[in-house]
Scaffold this motif. Structure first.
Motif, PDB file in Angstrom:
ATOM      1  N   ALA A   1      66.026  49.389 -47.168  1.00 54.02           N
ATOM      2  CA  ALA A   1      65.608  49.713 -48.537  1.00 54.02           C
ATOM      3  C   ALA A   1      66.479  50.820 -49.121  1.00 54.02           C
ATOM      4  O   ALA A   1      66.933  51.714 -48.416  1.00 54.02           O
ATOM      5  N   GLY A   2      66.703  50.742 -50.448  1.00 57.25           N
ATOM      6  CA  GLY A   2      67.474  51.770 -51.134  1.00 57.25           C
ATOM      7  C   GLY A   2      68.960  51.556 -51.015  1.00 57.25           C
ATOM      8  O   GLY A   2      69.436  50.672 -50.288  1.00 57.25           O
ATOM      9  N   ASN A   3      69.719  52.390 -51.710  1.00 54.34           N
ATOM     10  CA  ASN A   3      71.173  52.265 -51.701  1.00 54.34           C
ATOM     11  C   ASN A   3      71.798  52.835 -50.432  1.00 54.34           C
ATOM     12  O   ASN A   3      72.714  52.254 -49.855  1.00 54.34           O
ATOM     13  N   ASP A   4      71.308  53.987 -50.000  1.00 62.07           N
ATOM     14  CA  ASP A   4      71.890  54.641 -48.829  1.00 62.07           C
ATOM     15  C   ASP A   4      71.336  54.113 -47.517  1.00 62.07           C
ATOM     16  O   ASP A   4      71.885  54.377 -46.453  1.00 62.07           O
ATOM     17  N   LYS A   5      70.196  53.408 -47.604  1.00 57.80           N
ATOM     18  CA  LYS A   5      69.601  52.766 -46.416  1.00 57.80           C
ATOM     19  C   LYS A   5      69.403  53.740 -45.256  1.00 57.80           C
ATOM     20  O   LYS A   5      69.841  53.503 -44.134  1.00 57.80           O
ATOM     21  N   LEU A   6      68.690  54.824 -45.570  1.00 59.38           N
ATOM     22  CA  LEU A   6      68.280  55.770 -44.541  1.00 59.38           C
ATOM     23  C   LEU A   6      66.791  55.575 -44.253  1.00 59.38           C
ATOM     24  O   LEU A   6      66.072  54.962 -45.048  1.00 59.38           O
ATOM     25  N   MET A   7      66.336  56.112 -43.136  1.00 57.17           N
ATOM     26  CA  MET A   7      64.911  56.124 -42.815  1.00 57.17           C
ATOM     27  C   MET A   7      64.572  57.497 -42.255  1.00 57.17           C
ATOM     28  O   MET A   7      64.350  57.693 -41.064  1.00 57.17           O
ATOM     29  N   ARG A   8      64.548  58.473 -43.172  1.00 57.05           N
ATOM     30  CA  ARG A   8      64.206  59.839 -42.823  1.00 57.05           C
ATOM     31  C   ARG A   8      62.708  60.079 -43.054  1.00 57.05           C
ATOM     32  O   ARG A   8      62.092  59.415 -43.875  1.00 57.05           O
ATOM     33  N   ASP A   9      62.152  61.029 -42.313  1.00 58.52           N
ATOM     34  CA  ASP A   9      60.770  61.479 -42.544  1.00 58.52           C
ATOM     35  C   ASP A   9      59.753  60.336 -42.503  1.00 58.52           C
ATOM     36  O   ASP A   9      58.887  60.243 -43.384  1.00 58.52           O
ATOM     37  N   PRO A  10      59.806  59.454 -41.519  1.00 61.60           N
ATOM     38  CA  PRO A  10      58.868  58.320 -41.517  1.00 61.60           C
ATOM     39  C   PRO A  10      57.431  58.775 -41.315  1.00 61.60           C
ATOM     40  O   PRO A  10      57.116  59.491 -40.357  1.00 61.60           O
ATOM     41  N   CYS A  11      56.555  58.374 -42.216  1.00 61.08           N
ATOM     42  CA  CYS A  11      55.131  58.690 -42.135  1.00 61.08           C
ATOM     43  C   CYS A  11      54.349  57.406 -41.910  1.00 61.08           C
ATOM     44  O   CYS A  11      54.457  56.462 -42.699  1.00 61.08           O
ATOM     45  N   ILE A  12      53.548  57.362 -40.858  1.00 62.04           N
ATOM     46  CA  ILE A  12      52.733  56.186 -40.542  1.00 62.04           C
ATOM     47  C   ILE A  12      51.270  56.589 -40.470  1.00 62.04           C
ATOM     48  O   ILE A  12      50.923  57.603 -39.863  1.00 62.04           O
ATOM     49  N   ILE A  13      50.401  55.788 -41.100  1.00 65.53           N
ATOM     50  CA  ILE A  13      48.961  55.931 -40.924  1.00 65.53           C
ATOM     51  C   ILE A  13      48.366  54.557 -40.638  1.00 65.53           C
ATOM     52  O   ILE A  13      48.969  53.529 -40.966  1.00 65.53           O
ATOM     53  N   THR A  14      47.185  54.560 -40.032  1.00 66.62           N
ATOM     54  CA  THR A  14      46.446  53.314 -39.855  1.00 66.62           C
ATOM     55  C   THR A  14      45.571  53.102 -41.078  1.00 66.62           C
ATOM     56  O   THR A  14      44.776  53.971 -41.441  1.00 66.62           O
ATOM     57  N   GLY A  15      45.727  51.949 -41.731  1.00 59.02           N
ATOM     58  CA  GLY A  15      44.994  51.684 -42.955  1.00 59.02           C
ATOM     59  C   GLY A  15      43.604  51.142 -42.715  1.00 59.02           C
ATOM     60  O   GLY A  15      43.221  50.814 -41.578  1.00 59.02           O
ATOM     61  N   ALA A  16      42.854  51.032 -43.793  1.00 63.37           N
ATOM     62  CA  ALA A  16      41.505  50.458 -43.711  1.00 63.37           C
ATOM     63  C   ALA A  16      41.560  48.989 -43.331  1.00 63.37           C
ATOM     64  O   ALA A  16      40.555  48.413 -42.895  1.00 63.37           O
ATOM     65  N   ASP A  17      42.716  48.367 -43.496  1.00 65.72           N
ATOM     66  CA  ASP A  17      42.915  46.958 -43.141  1.00 65.72           C
ATOM     67  C   ASP A  17      43.423  46.783 -41.713  1.00 65.72           C
ATOM     68  O   ASP A  17      43.827  45.688 -41.317  1.00 65.72           O
ATOM     69  N   ASP A  18      43.457  47.887 -40.936  1.00 62.09           N
ATOM     70  CA  ASP A  18      43.924  47.894 -39.542  1.00 62.09           C
ATOM     71  C   ASP A  18      45.415  47.637 -39.406  1.00 62.09           C
ATOM     72  O   ASP A  18      45.907  47.398 -38.292  1.00 62.09           O
ATOM     73  N   LEU A  19      46.140  47.685 -40.507  1.00 62.77           N
ATOM     74  CA  LEU A  19      47.597  47.640 -40.451  1.00 62.77           C
ATOM     75  C   LEU A  19      48.144  49.059 -40.380  1.00 62.77           C
ATOM     76  O   LEU A  19      47.514  50.010 -40.853  1.00 62.77           O
ATOM     77  N   PHE A  20      49.317  49.203 -39.798  1.00 63.52           N
ATOM     78  CA  PHE A  20      50.041  50.456 -39.852  1.00 63.52           C
ATOM     79  C   PHE A  20      50.905  50.442 -41.114  1.00 63.52           C
ATOM     80  O   PHE A  20      51.724  49.540 -41.296  1.00 63.52           O
ATOM     81  N   HIS A  21      50.704  51.416 -41.970  1.00 65.08           N
ATOM     82  CA  HIS A  21      51.475  51.525 -43.210  1.00 65.08           C
ATOM     83  C   HIS A  21      52.454  52.684 -43.069  1.00 65.08           C
ATOM     84  O   HIS A  21      52.079  53.767 -42.612  1.00 65.08           O
ATOM     85  N   MET A  22      53.700  52.451 -43.488  1.00 66.71           N
ATOM     86  CA  MET A  22      54.732  53.475 -43.347  1.00 66.71           C
ATOM     87  C   MET A  22      55.493  53.664 -44.660  1.00 66.71           C
ATOM     88  O   MET A  22      55.838  52.703 -45.346  1.00 66.71           O
ATOM     89  N   VAL A  23      55.763  54.929 -44.992  1.00 67.77           N
ATOM     90  CA  VAL A  23      56.660  55.283 -46.095  1.00 67.77           C
ATOM     91  C   VAL A  23      57.721  56.225 -45.543  1.00 67.77           C
ATOM     92  O   VAL A  23      57.508  56.897 -44.529  1.00 67.77           O
TER      93      VAL A  23
END
Length: 308
Positions: free
Chosen positions: A62-84
Motif C-alpha cells: 500500500a502507498g507509494n513508498d510501500k513501507l510497513m512502519r508502526d504496525p498496530c494490530i487489535i482483535t476486532g469484535a468480528d474475531d478478525l485481526f485488524h491492522m493499520v
C-alpha cells in the motif's frame, strides 16, 4: 447416563477453556519498514521470541513508498485481526489489512485519511481502538499541517509539528470525516488509547525538540475516547523514547517503548498510572525490534503459526 452427561459437560468446559487460553503477541517492524510485518510472542509479557525466524509475515504493497512502519494490530469484535500502519514518511494516508489467523491477510488498502487537507505533510503511527459503546473502530494518527498550530511550528524537527487526528468506521469500507483528536499545546505523536475502568488513558510522545529536547512518553486522561483529553502528565520514560504500547498484566500496567537511539526496546511498569518503575533490564525482545503493538491472541493462533 446422568454421570456420563455430567462428565461430557465437564470435558467440554475444559476443552473450551483450553481453546480460549490467551498469550501475548507483539507486532513490529525492522529497519525502515520495507520488508513488512514481524511478530513475536510471550507467555509473561517480559520475554519475547520472534516467530518465523524473525522473517516477515506480510510484505507491504500500500502507498507509494510501500513501507510497513508502526504496525498496530487489535482483535476486532468480528474475531478478525485488524491492522493499520505507516505507509510512508510523507503521504496523506495509512495502510490497512485484516486476517483471521495472522498468516493469511486480506488485500492491503490505502486509506486517504488526510487527502482533503492540501497542506498535510504526513500520517504517522496510526492506531486502532474499538469503541464497545458505539460498536465501531476508531483510527487515529499524527499529522503535521504547517501553519495550523503556529505557536509551535518552529519547535520540532525539520518543520514538523504534529497533532492527533481520527476517523471512525464500522467496516473499514466507509469512514467518518477526519477530526482533530488532541492538541495538548505541543508537538505530539505516537498516541495509544486504552480503557481504564470507567475512563480512558492515552499514552503519547511529546515530540518537542526545542529549546530543549523532550522526546518522552506522557499520559493524558478522558471520559470519552474521541474528545475531552485533559492535562498531560510529566514524563514517565527517559528522553529519546517513542512508540509506546501498553497492557495491564496481573494488575500492573506495562508500557513498552522504542529506545530508538539505543536501538533496543524499553519498558516501565506501574500499579496506578502514577508511580512508575523502569524494567528495561528485565525484558528481552528480538534484536532490531522497532515501534510495535502488544495484543492478546488465543493460544491456538500461536500454535497454528508455529506449524507453518
Amino acid at each position: 447416563m446422568r454421570f456420563l452427561t455430567i462428565s461430557m459437560l465437564i470435558l467440554n468446559i475444559a476443552c473450551t477453556a483450553q481453546q480460549k487460553e490467551e498469550i501475548y503477541m507483539f507486532s513490529y517492524f525492522k529497519g525502515n519498514g520495507a520488508d513488512g510485518l514481524h511478530l513475536a510472542y510471550s507467555y509473561d509479557g517480559y520475554n519475547w521470541d520472534a516467530l518465523h525466524n524473525d522473517s516477515t509475515f506480510l510484505t507491504p504493497t500500500a502507498g507509494n513508498d510501500k513501507l510497513m512502519r508502526d504496525p498496530c494490530i487489535i482483535t476486532g469484535a468480528d474475531d478478525l485481526f485488524h491492522m493499520v500502519w505507516t505507509v510512508s514518511w510523507f503521504e496523506k494516508g495509512i495502510g490497512y489489512a485484516s486476517s483471521p489467523d495472522l498468516v493469511n491477510w486480506s488485500e492491503q488498502k490505502f486509506i486517504p485519511v488526510m487527502e482533503h487537507e492540501g497542506g498535510a505533510m504526513n500520517c504517522w503511527a496510526p492506531e486502532l481502538f474499538y469503541n464497545d459503546e458505539k460498536q465501531e473502530y476508531m483510527i487515529y494518527w499524527a499529522t503535521t499541517i504547517p501553519g495550523r498550530f503556529p505557536d509551535t511550528d518552529t519547535l520540532g524537527d525539520k518543520g514538523l509539528n504534529h497533532r492527533m487526528y481520527f476517523v471512525t468506521t464500522k467496516d473499514f469500507v466507509s469512514f467518518s470525516d477526519t477530526k482533530l483528536l488532541f492538541d495538548p499545546g505541543f508537538n505530539i505523536i505516537d498516541a495509544v488509547i486504552k480503557k481504564d475502568g470507567e475512563g480512558y488513558v492515552m499514552f503519547l510522545k511529546n515530540e518537542t525538540l526545542k529549546p530543549a529536547p523532550e522526546k518522552n512518553i506522557r499520559i493524558a486522561r478522558s471520559n470519552h475516547p474521541e474528545r475531552g483529553w485533559g492535562e498531560v502528565s510529566g514524563p514517565i520514560t527517559p528522553s529519546w523514547t517513542e512508540g509506546p504500547t501498553a497492557i495491564k498484566i496481573n494488575g500492573n500496567w506495562i508500557v513498552y517503548f522504542d529506545l530508538y537511539r539505543n536501538k533496543k526496546m524499553g519498558a516501565v511498569t506501574s500499579p496506578d498510572l502514577v508511580n512508575w518503575t523502569n524494567i528495561t533490564d528485565s525484558i528481552s525482545f528480538p534484536a532490531g525490534t522497532r515501534h510495535g503493538t502488544i495484543f492478546k491472541a488465543e493460544k491456538h493462533i500461536l500454535e497454528n503459526i508455529m506449524k507453518e
